[in-house]
Scaffold this motif. Structure first.
Motif, PDB file in Angstrom:
ATOM      1  N   LEU A  73     -55.072  51.148   7.730  1.00 48.74           N
ATOM      2  CA  LEU A  73     -53.973  52.068   7.417  1.00 48.74           C
ATOM      3  C   LEU A  73     -54.009  53.290   8.328  1.00 48.74           C
ATOM      4  CD1 LEU A  73     -53.857  51.957   3.530  1.00 48.74           C
ATOM      5  CD2 LEU A  73     -52.119  51.118   5.114  1.00 48.74           C
ATOM      6  N   GLY A  74     -55.206  53.783   8.610  1.00 49.52           N
ATOM      7  CA  GLY A  74     -55.340  54.915   9.527  1.00 49.52           C
ATOM      8  C   GLY A  74     -54.874  54.559  10.926  1.00 49.52           C
ATOM      9  N   ILE A  75     -55.262  53.392  11.415  1.00 47.23           N
ATOM     10  CA  ILE A  75     -54.821  52.933  12.738  1.00 47.23           C
ATOM     11  C   ILE A  75     -53.305  52.775  12.753  1.00 47.23           C
ATOM     12  CG2 ILE A  75     -54.907  50.986  14.355  1.00 47.23           C
ATOM     13  CD1 ILE A  75     -57.391  52.753  14.403  1.00 47.23           C
ATOM     14  N   PHE A  76     -52.752  52.197  11.686  1.00 50.20           N
ATOM     15  CA  PHE A  76     -51.302  52.022  11.581  1.00 50.20           C
ATOM     16  C   PHE A  76     -50.589  53.369  11.651  1.00 50.20           C
ATOM     17  CE2 PHE A  76     -47.501  51.549   8.842  1.00 50.20           C
ATOM     18  CZ  PHE A  76     -46.840  50.567   9.562  1.00 50.20           C
ATOM     19  N   LYS A  77     -51.107  54.341  10.911  1.00 47.56           N
ATOM     20  CA  LYS A  77     -50.483  55.672  10.901  1.00 47.56           C
ATOM     21  C   LYS A  77     -50.603  56.348  12.270  1.00 47.56           C
ATOM     22  CE  LYS A  77     -49.893  59.802   8.326  1.00 47.56           C
ATOM     23  NZ  LYS A  77     -48.472  59.980   8.246  1.00 47.56           N
ATOM     24  N   ILE A  78     -51.753  56.209  12.922  1.00 51.67           N
ATOM     25  CA  ILE A  78     -51.941  56.824  14.238  1.00 51.67           C
ATOM     26  C   ILE A  78     -51.011  56.201  15.268  1.00 51.67           C
ATOM     27  CG2 ILE A  78     -53.567  57.032  16.160  1.00 51.67           C
ATOM     28  CD1 ILE A  78     -55.770  57.395  14.005  1.00 51.67           C
ATOM     29  N   THR A  79     -50.948  54.880  15.287  1.00 50.15           N
ATOM     30  CA  THR A  79     -50.092  54.215  16.285  1.00 50.15           C
ATOM     31  C   THR A  79     -48.621  54.488  16.020  1.00 50.15           C
ATOM     32  OG1 THR A  79     -50.195  52.154  15.012  1.00 50.15           O
ATOM     33  CG2 THR A  79     -51.723  52.386  16.864  1.00 50.15           C
ATOM     34  N   CYS A  80     -48.243  54.522  14.759  1.00 54.17           N
ATOM     35  CA  CYS A  80     -46.849  54.828  14.451  1.00 54.17           C
ATOM     36  C   CYS A  80     -46.528  56.286  14.785  1.00 54.17           C
ATOM     37  CB  CYS A  80     -46.555  54.568  12.980  1.00 54.17           C
ATOM     38  SG  CYS A  80     -46.479  52.837  12.584  1.00 54.17           S
ATOM     39  N   GLY A  81     -47.451  57.173  14.467  1.00 52.33           N
ATOM     40  CA  GLY A  81     -47.248  58.590  14.758  1.00 52.33           C
ATOM     41  C   GLY A  81     -47.184  58.870  16.244  1.00 52.33           C
ATOM     42  N   ALA A  82     -47.841  58.036  17.028  1.00 55.65           N
ATOM     43  CA  ALA A  82     -47.836  58.218  18.482  1.00 55.65           C
ATOM     44  C   ALA A  82     -46.596  57.613  19.130  1.00 55.65           C
ATOM     45  CB  ALA A  82     -49.092  57.587  19.087  1.00 55.65           C
ATOM     46  N   GLY A  83     -45.774  56.956  18.333  1.00 60.49           N
ATOM     47  CA  GLY A  83     -44.546  56.389  18.865  1.00 60.49           C
ATOM     48  C   GLY A  83     -44.714  55.021  19.490  1.00 60.49           C
ATOM     49  N   VAL A  84     -45.795  54.362  19.212  1.00 60.70           N
ATOM     50  CA  VAL A  84     -46.020  53.035  19.772  1.00 60.70           C
ATOM     51  C   VAL A  84     -44.995  52.052  19.243  1.00 60.70           C
ATOM     52  CG1 VAL A  84     -47.665  51.117  19.892  1.00 60.70           C
ATOM     53  CG2 VAL A  84     -48.471  53.479  20.084  1.00 60.70           C
ATOM     54  N   PHE A  85     -44.596  52.191  17.993  1.00 57.62           N
ATOM     55  CA  PHE A  85     -43.642  51.281  17.378  1.00 57.62           C
ATOM     56  C   PHE A  85     -42.325  51.986  17.085  1.00 57.62           C
ATOM     57  CE2 PHE A  85     -47.871  49.835  15.882  1.00 57.62           C
ATOM     58  CZ  PHE A  85     -47.899  48.617  16.531  1.00 57.62           C
ATOM     59  N   GLU A  86     -41.810  52.731  18.043  1.00 54.22           N
ATOM     60  CA  GLU A  86     -40.619  53.541  17.809  1.00 54.22           C
ATOM     61  C   GLU A  86     -39.395  52.727  17.410  1.00 54.22           C
ATOM     62  OE1 GLU A  86     -38.903  56.711  20.441  1.00 54.22           O
ATOM     63  OE2 GLU A  86     -41.061  57.039  20.684  1.00 54.22           O
ATOM     64  N   LEU A  94     -43.194  55.703   7.547  1.00 51.43           N
ATOM     65  CA  LEU A  94     -44.160  56.790   7.481  1.00 51.43           C
ATOM     66  C   LEU A  94     -43.514  58.151   7.281  1.00 51.43           C
ATOM     67  CD1 LEU A  94     -46.678  55.699  10.211  1.00 51.43           C
ATOM     68  CD2 LEU A  94     -46.983  55.639   7.753  1.00 51.43           C
ATOM     69  N   LEU A  95     -42.324  58.317   7.779  1.00 50.91           N
ATOM     70  CA  LEU A  95     -41.655  59.608   7.664  1.00 50.91           C
ATOM     71  C   LEU A  95     -40.664  59.658   6.504  1.00 50.91           C
ATOM     72  CD1 LEU A  95     -41.012  60.191  11.460  1.00 50.91           C
ATOM     73  CD2 LEU A  95     -42.808  61.192  10.050  1.00 50.91           C
ATOM     74  N   CYS A  96     -40.660  58.624   5.682  1.00 53.16           N
ATOM     75  CA  CYS A  96     -39.769  58.539   4.516  1.00 53.16           C
ATOM     76  C   CYS A  96     -38.309  58.656   4.928  1.00 53.16           C
ATOM     77  CB  CYS A  96     -40.122  59.604   3.473  1.00 53.16           C
ATOM     78  SG  CYS A  96     -41.783  59.450   2.838  1.00 53.16           S
ATOM     79  N   GLU A  97     -37.945  58.121   6.065  1.00 53.57           N
ATOM     80  CA  GLU A  97     -36.567  58.182   6.535  1.00 53.57           C
ATOM     81  C   GLU A  97     -35.765  56.951   6.125  1.00 53.57           C
ATOM     82  OE1 GLU A  97     -36.870  58.653  10.721  1.00 53.57           O
ATOM     83  OE2 GLU A  97     -37.551  60.713  10.582  1.00 53.57           O
ATOM     84  N   ASN A  98     -36.349  56.072   5.339  1.00 50.90           N
ATOM     85  CA  ASN A  98     -35.648  54.861   4.962  1.00 50.90           C
ATOM     86  C   ASN A  98     -34.844  55.034   3.683  1.00 50.90           C
ATOM     87  OD1 ASN A  98     -37.870  55.104   3.365  1.00 50.90           O
ATOM     88  ND2 ASN A  98     -38.435  52.945   3.407  1.00 50.90           N
TER      89      ASN A  98
END
Length: 101
Positions: A73-86, A94-98
């Motif tokens: 979960l930490g890796i998922f959050k880091i990669t998503c936060g870094a924009g890897v899966f934009e 992660l940003l509750c934009e859904n």
């Protein structure tokens, strides 16, 4: 050290075999450790029952599973936060934009 954890016969410090100074089923510094399949209690090292071993092993398995899940979960959050899966739903989740509204 507790005198009852030490071998009563050995009165001289044995540097080459320090565990020889320990009472039966004891080992290590000040004889506070126990040999395999034994656990330290207030009266000394006692043999573990099969139920205790099974219970301990199952707790260790659950601990490892929880740690792996938290790590992923930490890796998922880091990669998503870094924009890897934009371009995926990852960043929206992660940003509750859904949310619709």
């Amino acid at each position: 050290p507790k005198p009852e954890f030490c071998n009563k016969v050995s009165l001289v410090h044995n540097v080459s075999g320090p565990n020889e100074q320990c009472a039966m089923n004891h080992k290590g510094v000040y004889c506070y450790g126990c040999v395999q399949d034994y656990v330290l209690s207030s009266s000394g090292c006692e043999k573990c029952t099969e139920d205790e071993k099974t219970h301990h092993q199952s707790r260790m398995v659950w601990f490892v599973v929880v740690m792996v899940v938290l790590f992923l979960l930490g890796i998922f959050k880091i990669t998503c936060g870094a924009g890897v899966f934009e371009d995926t739903k990852c960043s929206r989740v992660l940003l509750c934009e859904n949310r619709e509204g």
